[in-house]
Design a protein around this motif. Structure first.
Motif, short mmCIF file in Angstrom:
data_model
loop_
_atom_site.label_atom_id
_atom_site.label_comp_id
_atom_site.label_asym_id
_atom_site.label_seq_id
_atom_site.Cartn_x
_atom_site.Cartn_y
_atom_site.Cartn_z
N HIS A 1 0.83 -1.21 0.00
CA HIS A 1 0.00 0.00 0.00
C HIS A 1 0.86 1.26 0.00
O HIS A 1 0.48 2.27 -0.61
CB HIS A 1 -0.94 -0.01 1.21
CG HIS A 1 -1.98 -1.08 1.14
ND1 HIS A 1 -3.03 -1.03 0.27
CD2 HIS A 1 -2.10 -2.25 1.81
CE1 HIS A 1 -3.78 -2.11 0.41
NE2 HIS A 1 -3.23 -2.87 1.34
N VAL A 2 2.01 1.20 0.64
CA VAL A 2 2.94 2.33 0.60
C VAL A 2 3.44 2.53 -0.83
O VAL A 2 3.53 3.67 -1.32
CB VAL A 2 4.11 2.10 1.57
CG1 VAL A 2 5.16 3.20 1.40
CG2 VAL A 2 3.62 2.08 3.02
N LEU A 3 3.77 1.42 -1.51
CA LEU A 3 4.19 1.52 -2.91
C LEU A 3 3.07 2.07 -3.79
O LEU A 3 3.31 2.88 -4.69
CB LEU A 3 4.62 0.14 -3.43
CG LEU A 3 5.99 -0.38 -2.99
CD1 LEU A 3 6.23 -1.77 -3.58
CD2 LEU A 3 7.09 0.57 -3.41
N ILE A 4 1.83 1.64 -3.52
CA ILE A 4 0.69 2.14 -4.28
C ILE A 4 0.59 3.66 -4.14
O ILE A 4 0.39 4.39 -5.12
CB ILE A 4 -0.61 1.47 -3.81
CG1 ILE A 4 -0.65 0.01 -4.26
CG2 ILE A 4 -1.84 2.21 -4.35
CD1 ILE A 4 -1.81 -0.78 -3.70
N LEU A 5 0.71 4.15 -2.90
CA LEU A 5 0.65 5.59 -2.67
C LEU A 5 1.77 6.32 -3.42
O LEU A 5 1.55 7.38 -4.02
CB LEU A 5 0.74 5.88 -1.18
CG LEU A 5 -0.47 5.53 -0.32
CD1 LEU A 5 -0.17 5.76 1.15
CD2 LEU A 5 -1.68 6.35 -0.74
N LEU A 6 2.97 5.75 -3.39
CA LEU A 6 4.11 6.38 -4.06
C LEU A 6 3.90 6.43 -5.57
O LEU A 6 4.04 7.49 -6.19
CB LEU A 6 5.38 5.60 -3.73
CG LEU A 6 6.67 6.09 -4.42
CD1 LEU A 6 7.00 7.51 -4.00
CD2 LEU A 6 7.83 5.15 -4.11
N PHE B 1 1.04 8.85 -6.52
CA PHE B 1 1.43 10.26 -6.43
C PHE B 1 2.31 10.68 -7.60
O PHE B 1 2.04 11.68 -8.27
CB PHE B 1 2.14 10.52 -5.10
CG PHE B 1 2.60 11.95 -4.94
CD1 PHE B 1 1.71 12.93 -4.55
CD2 PHE B 1 3.93 12.30 -5.19
CE1 PHE B 1 2.13 14.26 -4.41
CE2 PHE B 1 4.35 13.62 -5.05
CZ PHE B 1 3.45 14.59 -4.66
N VAL B 2 3.36 9.89 -7.86
CA VAL B 2 4.29 10.25 -8.95
C VAL B 2 3.58 10.12 -10.30
O VAL B 2 3.76 10.95 -11.19
CB VAL B 2 5.55 9.36 -8.90
CG1 VAL B 2 6.49 9.72 -10.05
CG2 VAL B 2 6.28 9.52 -7.58
N GLY B 3 2.76 9.08 -10.44
CA GLY B 3 2.01 8.92 -11.68
C GLY B 3 1.06 10.06 -11.93
O GLY B 3 0.92 10.55 -13.06
N ALA B 4 0.37 10.52 -10.88
CA ALA B 4 -0.53 11.66 -11.01
C ALA B 4 0.23 12.92 -11.40
O ALA B 4 -0.23 13.71 -12.23
CB ALA B 4 -1.30 11.88 -9.70
N LEU C 1 -4.68 11.17 -4.34
CA LEU C 1 -4.26 10.27 -3.26
C LEU C 1 -5.41 9.80 -2.38
O LEU C 1 -5.24 8.85 -1.61
CB LEU C 1 -3.20 10.96 -2.39
CG LEU C 1 -1.80 11.08 -2.98
CD1 LEU C 1 -0.89 11.84 -2.01
CD2 LEU C 1 -1.22 9.71 -3.29
N LEU C 2 -6.55 10.45 -2.48
CA LEU C 2 -7.66 10.13 -1.58
C LEU C 2 -8.12 8.68 -1.75
O LEU C 2 -8.32 7.96 -0.76
CB LEU C 2 -8.82 11.09 -1.81
CG LEU C 2 -9.99 10.98 -0.83
CD1 LEU C 2 -9.53 11.15 0.60
CD2 LEU C 2 -11.06 12.04 -1.17
N VAL D 1 -5.56 2.10 -9.61
CA VAL D 1 -4.58 1.32 -8.86
C VAL D 1 -5.15 0.77 -7.55
O VAL D 1 -4.61 -0.16 -6.97
CB VAL D 1 -3.32 2.18 -8.59
CG1 VAL D 1 -3.58 3.22 -7.52
CG2 VAL D 1 -2.13 1.30 -8.24
N THR D 2 -6.29 1.32 -7.10
CA THR D 2 -6.87 0.84 -5.84
C THR D 2 -7.43 -0.57 -5.97
O THR D 2 -7.77 -1.19 -4.95
CB THR D 2 -7.99 1.77 -5.35
OG1 THR D 2 -9.06 1.80 -6.30
CG2 THR D 2 -7.46 3.17 -5.11
N PHE D 3 -7.55 -1.09 -7.19
CA PHE D 3 -7.99 -2.47 -7.33
C PHE D 3 -6.91 -3.44 -6.85
O PHE D 3 -7.22 -4.58 -6.52
CB PHE D 3 -8.40 -2.76 -8.77
CG PHE D 3 -9.76 -2.21 -9.10
CD1 PHE D 3 -10.90 -2.96 -8.90
CD2 PHE D 3 -9.90 -0.91 -9.58
CE1 PHE D 3 -12.17 -2.46 -9.18
CE2 PHE D 3 -11.15 -0.40 -9.87
CZ PHE D 3 -12.29 -1.17 -9.67
#
Length: 282
Positions: A35-40, A43-46, A70-71, A132-134
């Motif tokens: 989940h930390v990787l997902i957030l990273l 964020f960078v992808g956005a 990020l929400l 990515v939340t899937f």
């Protein structure tokens, strides 16, 4: 120059990919490292997608869009770690869209570009934040580690064999897709073969998880190969429309984060939905 790029791709394949898949097996707090990787990556992808869109279109303020992006993944992390229903992820995405609409309604002095600004913001939030939340939803399933490892392996093998087959056998069959002229029929074949092989291998290694006939795994491989290739082509549409070659420069030999995870973003919801149909419904 070409040799250097090949070496960079090989280093990513033999070092970077195993490291990322290794994170899957750290099952702490329901895959908190993932989940930390997902957030990273979100964020960078956005940030990269915002920069791409901003080259040709007026956008709402970047900090605001990145925060809204990020929400959804933050909701996904909290759902997984604290055992909340995954529906809260959709609630987070919906709330971020409502905030986006509200911001422009109250802050804009001129509304001539409002439609474009809102559409661009929604695209960033959906593409880099929600899709990515899937992966977060997969972490909440039974046998989540096996499903996550299989998903990532399938997408990475599809991408890697598509590149390898294209490089070795694609010289005379390129240009089949206008948005990405370097893509070849040989590359597409390699991608399909890789994803199917990875799915069938998972069926053999984990028969209790990927239960039923091997045909299910073949279908899974075919569909994920399609979604991975489409994800790669869609990101090419974004870049070609903006007149840029890469989404960024953060990853040697690959470009930006989106250049490396575009297939994952597009395939995550497809994989989640498909395994629900194939392996969780009688």
């Amino acid at each position: 120059m070409r040799i250097s790029k090949v070496l960079q791709r090989l280093l990513i394949f033999f070092i970077g990919i195993p490291v990322i898949i290794g994170f899957v097996y750290i099952d702490f707090k329901n895959h908190l490292p993932i989940h930390v990787l997902i957030l990273l990556f979100s964020f960078v992808g956005a940030d990269e997608l915002y920069t791409i869109l901003q080259k040709k279109h007026e956008m709402l303020p970047k900090p605001f869009i990145l925060a809204l992006s990020l929400l959804s993944p933050v909701c996904g992390m909290f759902c997984a770690v604290f055992g909340l229903p995954p529906e809260y992820i959709t609630y987070g995405f919906t709330f971020s869209c409502i905030l986006l609409f509200t911001y422009d309604a109250f802050s804009a002095k001129s509304f001539s570009a409002s439609n474009t600004k809102i559409a661009g913001g929604i695209l960033v939030i959906f593409y880099a934040g929600f899709l990515v939340t899937f992966i977060s939803r997969i972490t909440m399933l039974e046998n989540s580690t096996t499903f996550l490892a299989t998903f990532l392996f399938m997408v990475f093998i599809c991408d890697s064999l598509a590149w390898l087959f294209g490089m070795l056998f694609g010289k005379n069959n390129r240009g089949v897709v206008a948005v990405s002229p370097n893509k070849s029929i040989a590359g597409f074949i390699g991608g399909f073969l890789g994803a199917i092989a990875a799915a069938v291998l998972s069926h053999q290694v984990w028969p209790a998880v990927f239960h039923g006939t091997v045909l299910k795994s073949v279908v899974l491989g075919l569909v994920i190969a399609c979604s991975a290739i489409i994800g790669d082509l869609v990101e090419s549409v974004f870049k070609r429309s903006a007149g840029v070659k890469d989404s960024g420069t953060i990853i040697p030999g690959r470009g930006g984060v989106l250049d490396s995870v575009d297939s994952i973003f597009a395939s995550a919801p497809v994989f989640y939905i498909l395994i629900q149909i194939l392996y969780f419904r009688n």
